[in-house]
Write a protein that holds these residues in place. Sequence first.
Motif, PDB file in Angstrom:
ATOM      1  N   LEU A 184       0.903  -1.213  -0.183  1.00  0.00           N
ATOM      2  CA  LEU A 184      -0.070   0.111  -0.111  1.00  0.00           C
ATOM      3  C   LEU A 184       0.723   1.363   0.015  1.00  0.00           C
ATOM      4  N   ILE A 185       1.813   1.321   0.857  1.00  0.00           N
ATOM      5  CA  ILE A 185       3.047   2.213   0.757  1.00  0.00           C
ATOM      6  C   ILE A 185       3.571   2.563  -0.721  1.00  0.00           C
ATOM      7  N   GLN A 186       3.817   1.455  -1.456  1.00  0.00           N
ATOM      8  CA  GLN A 186       4.284   1.739  -2.649  1.00  0.00           C
ATOM      9  C   GLN A 186       3.224   2.119  -3.789  1.00  0.00           C
ATOM     10  N   ALA A 187       2.160   1.720  -3.545  1.00  0.00           N
ATOM     11  CA  ALA A 187       0.879   2.174  -4.249  1.00  0.00           C
ATOM     12  C   ALA A 187       0.595   3.609  -4.169  1.00  0.00           C
ATOM     13  N   GLY A 188       0.908   4.355  -3.140  1.00  0.00           N
ATOM     14  CA  GLY A 188       0.749   5.602  -2.670  1.00  0.00           C
ATOM     15  C   GLY A 188      -0.099   5.961  -1.710  1.00  0.00           C
ATOM     16  N   SER A 189      -0.357   5.101  -0.773  1.00  0.00           N
ATOM     17  CA  SER A 189      -1.130   5.366   0.294  1.00  0.00           C
ATOM     18  C   SER A 189      -0.424   6.369   1.197  1.00  0.00           C
ATOM     19  N   LYS A 190      -1.238   7.315   1.867  1.00  0.00           N
ATOM     20  CA  LYS A 190      -0.844   8.295   2.683  1.00  0.00           C
ATOM     21  C   LYS A 190      -0.516   7.986   4.241  1.00  0.00           C
ATOM     22  N   VAL A 191       0.794   7.729   4.494  1.00  0.00           N
ATOM     23  CA  VAL A 191       1.192   7.106   5.687  1.00  0.00           C
ATOM     24  C   VAL A 191       0.560   8.078   6.813  1.00  0.00           C
ATOM     25  N   ASN A 192       0.501   9.305   6.679  1.00  0.00           N
ATOM     26  CA  ASN A 192       0.277  10.337   7.851  1.00  0.00           C
ATOM     27  C   ASN A 192      -1.485  10.483   7.932  1.00  0.00           C
ATOM     28  N   ALA A 193      -2.172   9.728   7.054  1.00  0.00           N
ATOM     29  CA  ALA A 193      -3.645  10.062   7.438  1.00  0.00           C
ATOM     30  C   ALA A 193      -3.859   9.347   8.742  1.00  0.00           C
ATOM     31  N   GLN A 194      -5.023  10.015   9.573  1.00  0.00           N
ATOM     32  CA  GLN A 194      -5.289   9.711  10.655  1.00  0.00           C
ATOM     33  C   GLN A 194      -6.829   9.415  10.913  1.00  0.00           C
ATOM     34  N   THR A 195      -7.223   8.514  11.816  1.00  0.00           N
ATOM     35  CA  THR A 195      -8.417   8.107  11.972  1.00  0.00           C
ATOM     36  C   THR A 195      -9.297   8.976  12.792  1.00  0.00           C
ATOM     37  N   GLN A 196     -10.596   8.574  13.069  1.00  0.00           N
ATOM     38  CA  GLN A 196     -11.321   9.537  14.072  1.00  0.00           C
ATOM     39  C   GLN A 196     -10.877   9.589  15.241  1.00  0.00           C
ATOM     40  N   LYS A 197      -9.972   8.659  15.641  1.00  0.00           N
ATOM     41  CA  LYS A 197      -9.313   8.994  16.991  1.00  0.00           C
ATOM     42  C   LYS A 197      -7.835   9.884  17.110  1.00  0.00           C
ATOM     43  N   GLN A 198      -7.613  10.177  15.526  1.00  0.00           N
ATOM     44  CA  GLN A 198      -6.402  10.802  15.378  1.00  0.00           C
ATOM     45  C   GLN A 198      -5.437  10.072  15.572  1.00  0.00           C
ATOM     46  N   MET A 199      -5.330   8.724  15.206  1.00  0.00           N
ATOM     47  CA  MET A 199      -4.313   7.769  15.149  1.00  0.00           C
ATOM     48  C   MET A 199      -3.973   7.492  13.797  1.00  0.00           C
ATOM     49  N   ASN A 200      -2.518   7.867  13.591  1.00  0.00           N
ATOM     50  CA  ASN A 200      -1.893   7.239  12.345  1.00  0.00           C
ATOM     51  C   ASN A 200      -1.346   5.998  12.489  1.00  0.00           C
TER      52      ASN A 200
END
Length: 512
Positions: free
Chosen positions: A204-220
């Motif tokens: 997923l990282i290689q495909a371009g997923s944003k590693v710093n995206a946060q959840t509703q609990k503000q967790m990356n």
Amino acid sequence: MKELIGMGVNIRAKNNAGRLALHWASGAGHEQAVRLLLEYEVSVDDKDMFGMNALLLSAWFGHLRILQLLVNSGAKINCEDKNGLNILHCAAQRGHVHVLEFIMEDLEDVPLDRIDKLDRTAFHLAAENGQLDALDFLIGSGCNHSIKDKEGNTALHLAAKNGHSSVLQRIVEIGLDLEEKNAEGLTALHVATEEGHLDCVQLLIQAGSKVNAQTQKQMNCLHYAALHGFDDIAHALIDAGISKDAANQQNASPIHIAVLHNFPSIVRLLIEAEINLDVTDNRQQTPLHIAAENSRQDIAEMILLEGVNLNLTDKQGKTSLDVAARGNHICLVDMIIKADRFYKWEQDNLRTGSDSWAVKPLTFKQDHGVETQHIRSVLWHLATKYLKHNDWKKLAHHWKFTDAHIRAIEQQWAGTKSYREHGHRMLLIWLHGVIMAAENPNKGLYEGLVGIGRRDLAGKIRPQHIQLSRAVVSLGEADHSIVFLHSSMGSMVLARATFIWNTTFGAFTKGV
């Protein structure tokens, strides 16, 4: 079967799971048995306690000929079990492509994107169960790729959650949105990280997923890696440029979580990645506060060796030292005091970095070394047999222990004789600083005893022994001669530890 039928058995009898003989024959793929039962006009649509009928069982186990027989005998093709699974769902999640082909090409009124009671389609179920061939067939049949289930998961989430990297790769290739979030605000990368699937994370990282995206609990993603101790995933995320200091709703950074759940490897990794060790959570606690509160000695050592602000207080106004003392975590209390004194010595001497200590590799843990065994024995005798009730405090003040240090040591209470243990701990903390600074412990002990008015003890240390020890220290000997006090028959006598000093010019050996 024919013989039993001829004897008059009830061919419509059910077992305690509500299953007929037809269920068993269909699920096991026994075509002749199914044909025989159908000749006696058994009900083809009867369901067991799970809502499964003969048609659904044949689809589940991939018995195409049985399924065709049942359809030709009038079985209802739009039947569902208690979870809303139809024959397409059953075949897809078990990967029976030949059954899928028959359903889509020869049967009518079986919707390709029909959802079950969790709002999952056959495409979801193929992805969830890692059925790549079934997934490819459904994609080729024109299924809807982006439908979400009741939890907001796409097929991408389900493949990532279950670690099916080949399926995940195929879904990525068809262009599904990598940043699509489920009901909890998790992307597929969050899900793969939480479940510990390194290959999926890397994909997923290689495909371009944003590693710093946060959840509703503000967790990356790094929060999840820290929470579960996945150091290999944490490595991958840090290499991909993830924010190491990002906080969640509790304002806890990944290192707070790693310390709390006792994952030293994650803590070490984050320290190596130069994370801020003084970051605070919603209780204004630093990672060291959490280590002190939960008695994480190895992790506390890592943090202390990096150099942190020991004056930071939490919402209750407590430093990490106060927290360790409150929890009666004696070893941690002593480690923090050693670190505090070392930081001050380092600052006073304007020395930083790996060359800050002259004698030994820096550590704040309890000393069990052979080279200090004699002096530690002396200090124990001194504290437990010769120092009076308040002598240890006087010595502590003389050696510039702070009031906070003394309070933290005194927090441990074991009765009216606790002062002996307090004194012993203080002396060992003092010895740590002396050794780190490459100073003469005998001289310091002598001057300390004189300084608090205990000349009766100080007088037992002969000046010539002090001069001898000073000479050895000046020559750079690590295991310098230690002149120490010892208890023998109720009186103080003088002894010397054996020492050996080797140089390129020869060897000098002094016996006891």
